[in-house]
Design a protein around this motif. Structure first.
Motif, PDB file in Angstrom:
ATOM      1  N   ILE A 305       5.367 -20.506  11.602  1.00  0.00           N
ATOM      2  CA  ILE A 305       5.187 -21.125  10.280  1.00  0.00           C
ATOM      3  C   ILE A 305       4.986 -20.060   9.208  1.00  0.00           C
ATOM      4  O   ILE A 305       5.545 -20.135   8.112  1.00  0.00           O
ATOM      5  CB  ILE A 305       3.999 -22.107  10.291  1.00  0.00           C
ATOM      6  CG1 ILE A 305       4.269 -23.249  11.277  1.00  0.00           C
ATOM      7  CG2 ILE A 305       3.760 -22.661   8.884  1.00  0.00           C
ATOM      8  CD1 ILE A 305       5.512 -24.073  10.956  1.00  0.00           C
ATOM      9  N   ASP A 306       4.181 -19.043   9.512  1.00  0.00           N
ATOM     10  CA  ASP A 306       3.906 -17.986   8.539  1.00  0.00           C
ATOM     11  C   ASP A 306       4.650 -16.714   8.922  1.00  0.00           C
ATOM     12  O   ASP A 306       4.690 -16.335  10.106  1.00  0.00           O
ATOM     13  CB  ASP A 306       2.404 -17.693   8.471  1.00  0.00           C
ATOM     14  CG  ASP A 306       1.615 -18.890   7.972  1.00  0.00           C
ATOM     15  OD1 ASP A 306       2.070 -19.520   6.988  1.00  0.00           O
ATOM     16  OD2 ASP A 306       0.566 -19.206   8.567  1.00  0.00           O
ATOM     17  N   PRO A 307       5.233 -16.025   7.936  1.00  0.00           N
ATOM     18  CA  PRO A 307       5.923 -14.760   8.222  1.00  0.00           C
ATOM     19  C   PRO A 307       4.928 -13.671   8.560  1.00  0.00           C
ATOM     20  O   PRO A 307       3.725 -13.790   8.293  1.00  0.00           O
ATOM     21  CB  PRO A 307       6.650 -14.462   6.907  1.00  0.00           C
ATOM     22  CG  PRO A 307       5.844 -15.141   5.860  1.00  0.00           C
ATOM     23  CD  PRO A 307       5.291 -16.379   6.506  1.00  0.00           C
ATOM     24  N   PRO A 308       5.385 -12.553   9.149  1.00  0.00           N
ATOM     25  CA  PRO A 308       4.483 -11.424   9.419  1.00  0.00           C
ATOM     26  C   PRO A 308       3.991 -10.801   8.121  1.00  0.00           C
ATOM     27  O   PRO A 308       4.540 -11.043   7.048  1.00  0.00           O
ATOM     28  CB  PRO A 308       5.366 -10.456  10.215  1.00  0.00           C
ATOM     29  CG  PRO A 308       6.766 -10.823   9.843  1.00  0.00           C
ATOM     30  CD  PRO A 308       6.762 -12.283   9.585  1.00  0.00           C
ATOM     31  N   ARG A 309       2.970  -9.991   8.230  1.00  0.00           N
ATOM     32  CA  ARG A 309       2.402  -9.329   7.055  1.00  0.00           C
ATOM     33  C   ARG A 309       3.125  -8.007   6.800  1.00  0.00           C
ATOM     34  O   ARG A 309       3.549  -7.322   7.725  1.00  0.00           O
ATOM     35  CB  ARG A 309       0.905  -9.063   7.253  1.00  0.00           C
ATOM     36  CG  ARG A 309       0.067 -10.329   7.346  1.00  0.00           C
ATOM     37  CD  ARG A 309      -1.381  -9.964   7.638  1.00  0.00           C
ATOM     38  NE  ARG A 309      -1.954  -9.208   6.542  1.00  0.00           N
ATOM     39  CZ  ARG A 309      -2.776  -9.718   5.626  1.00  0.00           C
ATOM     40  NH1 ARG A 309      -3.095 -10.997   5.673  1.00  0.00           N
ATOM     41  NH2 ARG A 309      -3.274  -8.965   4.676  1.00  0.00           N
ATOM     42  N   ALA A 310       3.228  -7.671   5.517  1.00  0.00           N
ATOM     43  CA  ALA A 310       3.868  -6.414   5.134  1.00  0.00           C
ATOM     44  C   ALA A 310       2.885  -5.257   5.293  1.00  0.00           C
ATOM     45  O   ALA A 310       1.667  -5.432   5.171  1.00  0.00           O
ATOM     46  CB  ALA A 310       4.338  -6.496   3.685  1.00  0.00           C
ATOM     47  N   ARG A 311       3.451  -4.089   5.559  1.00  0.00           N
ATOM     48  CA  ARG A 311       2.610  -2.884   5.629  1.00  0.00           C
ATOM     49  C   ARG A 311       3.405  -1.695   5.103  1.00  0.00           C
ATOM     50  O   ARG A 311       4.545  -1.456   5.496  1.00  0.00           O
ATOM     51  CB  ARG A 311       2.112  -2.629   7.053  1.00  0.00           C
ATOM     52  CG  ARG A 311       3.217  -2.452   8.069  1.00  0.00           C
ATOM     53  CD  ARG A 311       2.683  -2.129   9.462  1.00  0.00           C
ATOM     54  NE  ARG A 311       3.791  -1.828  10.386  1.00  0.00           N
ATOM     55  CZ  ARG A 311       4.376  -0.650  10.486  1.00  0.00           C
ATOM     56  NH1 ARG A 311       3.974   0.354   9.729  1.00  0.00           N
ATOM     57  NH2 ARG A 311       5.365  -0.464  11.339  1.00  0.00           N
ATOM     58  N   GLY A 312       2.814  -0.981   4.165  1.00  0.00           N
ATOM     59  CA  GLY A 312       3.407   0.241   3.668  1.00  0.00           C
ATOM     60  C   GLY A 312       4.588   0.035   2.743  1.00  0.00           C
ATOM     61  O   GLY A 312       4.769  -1.037   2.146  1.00  0.00           O
ATOM     62  N   HIS A 313       5.386   1.088   2.630  1.00  0.00           N
ATOM     63  CA  HIS A 313       6.508   1.118   1.689  1.00  0.00           C
ATOM     64  C   HIS A 313       7.692   1.803   2.363  1.00  0.00           C
ATOM     65  O   HIS A 313       7.506   2.721   3.179  1.00  0.00           O
ATOM     66  CB  HIS A 313       6.114   1.893   0.428  1.00  0.00           C
ATOM     67  CG  HIS A 313       6.962   1.577  -0.762  1.00  0.00           C
ATOM     68  ND1 HIS A 313       6.595   0.643  -1.712  1.00  0.00           N
ATOM     69  CD2 HIS A 313       8.159   2.067  -1.157  1.00  0.00           C
ATOM     70  CE1 HIS A 313       7.526   0.563  -2.638  1.00  0.00           C
ATOM     71  NE2 HIS A 313       8.491   1.422  -2.328  1.00  0.00           N
ATOM     72  N   ALA A 314       8.902   1.355   2.038  1.00  0.00           N
ATOM     73  CA  ALA A 314      10.110   1.959   2.611  1.00  0.00           C
ATOM     74  C   ALA A 314      11.130   2.219   1.518  1.00  0.00           C
ATOM     75  O   ALA A 314      11.248   1.431   0.568  1.00  0.00           O
ATOM     76  CB  ALA A 314      10.711   1.055   3.683  1.00  0.00           C
ATOM     77  N   VAL A 315      11.859   3.324   1.651  1.00  0.00           N
ATOM     78  CA  VAL A 315      12.913   3.689   0.700  1.00  0.00           C
ATOM     79  C   VAL A 315      14.162   4.046   1.499  1.00  0.00           C
ATOM     80  O   VAL A 315      14.085   4.735   2.523  1.00  0.00           O
ATOM     81  CB  VAL A 315      12.505   4.884  -0.189  1.00  0.00           C
ATOM     82  CG1 VAL A 315      13.551   5.134  -1.262  1.00  0.00           C
ATOM     83  CG2 VAL A 315      11.144   4.649  -0.824  1.00  0.00           C
ATOM     84  N   GLU A 316      15.310   3.554   1.015  1.00  0.00           N
ATOM     85  CA  GLU A 316      16.588   3.823   1.681  1.00  0.00           C
ATOM     86  C   GLU A 316      17.549   4.499   0.711  1.00  0.00           C
ATOM     87  O   GLU A 316      17.665   4.093  -0.439  1.00  0.00           O
ATOM     88  CB  GLU A 316      17.194   2.504   2.169  1.00  0.00           C
ATOM     89  CG  GLU A 316      18.630   2.601   2.663  1.00  0.00           C
ATOM     90  CD  GLU A 316      19.185   1.253   3.085  1.00  0.00           C
ATOM     91  OE1 GLU A 316      18.679   0.705   4.078  1.00  0.00           O
ATOM     92  OE2 GLU A 316      20.112   0.745   2.414  1.00  0.00           O
ATOM     93  N   ALA A 317      18.237   5.520   1.188  1.00  0.00           N
ATOM     94  CA  ALA A 317      19.287   6.172   0.411  1.00  0.00           C
ATOM     95  C   ALA A 317      20.603   6.030   1.164  1.00  0.00           C
ATOM     96  O   ALA A 317      20.664   6.275   2.373  1.00  0.00           O
ATOM     97  CB  ALA A 317      18.967   7.644   0.190  1.00  0.00           C
ATOM     98  N   ARG A 318      21.647   5.612   0.457  1.00  0.00           N
ATOM     99  CA  ARG A 318      22.967   5.532   1.061  1.00  0.00           C
ATOM    100  C   ARG A 318      23.648   6.889   0.959  1.00  0.00           C
ATOM    101  O   ARG A 318      23.609   7.538  -0.092  1.00  0.00           O
ATOM    102  CB  ARG A 318      23.816   4.461   0.355  1.00  0.00           C
ATOM    103  CG  ARG A 318      23.174   3.081   0.357  1.00  0.00           C
ATOM    104  CD  ARG A 318      24.144   2.036  -0.162  1.00  0.00           C
ATOM    105  NE  ARG A 318      23.461   0.758  -0.388  1.00  0.00           N
ATOM    106  CZ  ARG A 318      24.095  -0.375  -0.682  1.00  0.00           C
ATOM    107  NH1 ARG A 318      25.422  -0.385  -0.794  1.00  0.00           N
ATOM    108  NH2 ARG A 318      23.414  -1.494  -0.875  1.00  0.00           N
ATOM    109  N   LEU A 319      24.264   7.308   2.041  1.00  0.00           N
ATOM    110  CA  LEU A 319      24.947   8.595   2.092  1.00  0.00           C
ATOM    111  C   LEU A 319      26.452   8.362   2.052  1.00  0.00           C
ATOM    112  O   LEU A 319      26.978   7.552   2.821  1.00  0.00           O
ATOM    113  CB  LEU A 319      24.576   9.353   3.378  1.00  0.00           C
ATOM    114  CG  LEU A 319      23.082   9.487   3.677  1.00  0.00           C
ATOM    115  CD1 LEU A 319      22.868  10.277   4.966  1.00  0.00           C
ATOM    116  CD2 LEU A 319      22.352  10.152   2.520  1.00  0.00           C
TER     117      LEU A 319
END
Length: 381
Positions: A305-319
């Motif tokens: 019913i409830d989604p998981p909790r978020a933790r931290g931060h993520a950054v993606e770069a396309r190559l």
């Protein structure tokens, strides 16, 4: 329970789906053009099927051949990846009519959200039918497609007729559909999106926000999750609108609802009825595998019913295989070395020694960094 999945795609996303399938003990089938005969996605799959025809991107648009390949290889299900036929309701219906499991939303949901004008109607947003000086600047946009094609900013009322004609011609050339519409132009808006995931039992998750504002030629280059600096009430508003969009079309599976955010005001853009290129930043922050969840939902399993909790931060770069000295023009040749340090996720469809040809998108890979804070994730990347 599905035992064999065909991925109706190539390159990085095909390899990405195959990775999850291997972890789950699911056999994999790749399809490939002549140009991709020795491509990584064709090499790592359990079975690879050649699609007859020209060695070009058109090969991956032959839904009839892909369905035949799935049946011939004994596949139970088809995952469309992104791009190509991933948002083609006709292909989704053909897969289902062949008795295969479609790992995506219902064809009716794809169809409803395929037109930006129809999507806005479902969200209660009316396009501009008559433009006055007070409405300027406005944006002329193609109802179908994306990537900035069929898009014009109009700042003078006398320029509108010519810009409408130009947008219609470009849209028809790019998408085979010349329908355009007009909406207010949001100056300096941020591109913020919400990842959603829905099952067949009525549960819809809003899995955080992503900021995809760093773009070149209307193509995303750097993405991050969560979108920084949003007030909690704005974030909640984005979640509510994203869930409302999903429920409006009885959505099933993974999708993304996109917005422009100006100040604290969100403006609905569109819904992408597929997995996004930038999905890894959401996976990193939520500690989940969206492809695995797509497969579970397609098998009829219920989400919590409830989604998981978020933790931290993520950054993606396309190559990309591009030459910055030539205005970032795509380049071809041999990829001699592709490696990243430990602790960085690399999603790619290439490996050392592969040839980068002329037929496909020049994106080589995506590098993803996850850390407790945004500053640490950026530094790590």
């Amino acid at each position: 329970m599905m035992g064999t999945v065909l991925v109706a795609n190539r390159g990085e996303i095909a390899c990405r789906v195959f990775r999850t399938c291997r972890e789950l003990g699911i056999r994999t089938v790749a399809v490939h053009s002549d140009a991709d005969e020795s491509a990584l996605h064709a090499r790592v799959a359990d079975t690879a099927v050649r699609l007859p025809g020209a060695a070009s991107s058109d090969t991956y648009l032959r839904g009839d051949l892909i369905v035949k390949a799935a049946l011939a290889a004994g596949a139970d299900a088809v995952h469309p990846g992104y791009g190509f036929l991933s948002e083609n309701p006709g292909f989704a219906r053909a897969v289902i009519d062949a008795g295969l499991t479609w790992i995506g939303p219902p064809p009716e949901a794809i169809e409803a959200m395929a037109s930006k004008t129809r999507a806005k109607e479902l969200m209660g947003i009316e396009p501009l039918h008559e433009v006055t000086e007070a409405d300027l600047p406005v944006l002329v946009k193609a109802a179908a497609g994306g990537g900035g094609r069929g898009m014009r900013v109009v700042r003078r009322i006398e320029d509108l007729p010519a810009q409408l004609a130009g947008a219609r011609a470009e849209a028809h050339s790019a998408f085979g559909d010349g329908e355009v519409f007009i909406e207010p132009y949001v100056e300096d808006g941020r591109h913020v999106e919400v990842q959603i995931l829905a099952d067949t039992h009525g549960t819809v998750w809003a899995l955080g926000t992503r900021d995809c504002s760093l773009q070149r030629r209307h193509q995303k280059v750097v993405e991050e999750a969560p979108a920084p600096g949003l007030k909690p009430e704005l974030t909640n508003s984005l979640y509510e609108m994203a869930v409302r969009a999903a429920r409006a079309v009885d959505y099933v599976g993974a999708g993304t609802v996109e917005f422009l955010v100006a100040g604290d005001t969100p403006h609905f853009l569109e819904m992408n009825t597929r997995l996004q290129v930038e999905h890894p930043v959401t996976e990193a922050v939520y500690g989940i595998d969206l492809v695995a969840l797509q497969l579970r939902v397609a098998e009829g399993h219920a989400l919590d019913i409830d989604p998981p909790r978020a933790r931290g931060h993520a950054v993606e770069a396309r190559l990309y295989a591009e030459d910055p000295a030539r205005d970032w023009a795509p380049q071809t040749g041999t990829l001699h070395r592709l490696a990243v340090p430990d602790g960085i996720r690399l999603d790619t469809g290439y490996t050392d020694g592969d040839t980068i040809g002329v037929h496909y998108d020049p994106m080589l890979a995506k590098a993803v960094a996850h850390a407790p804070t945004r500053a640490e994730a950026i530094r790590k990347l």
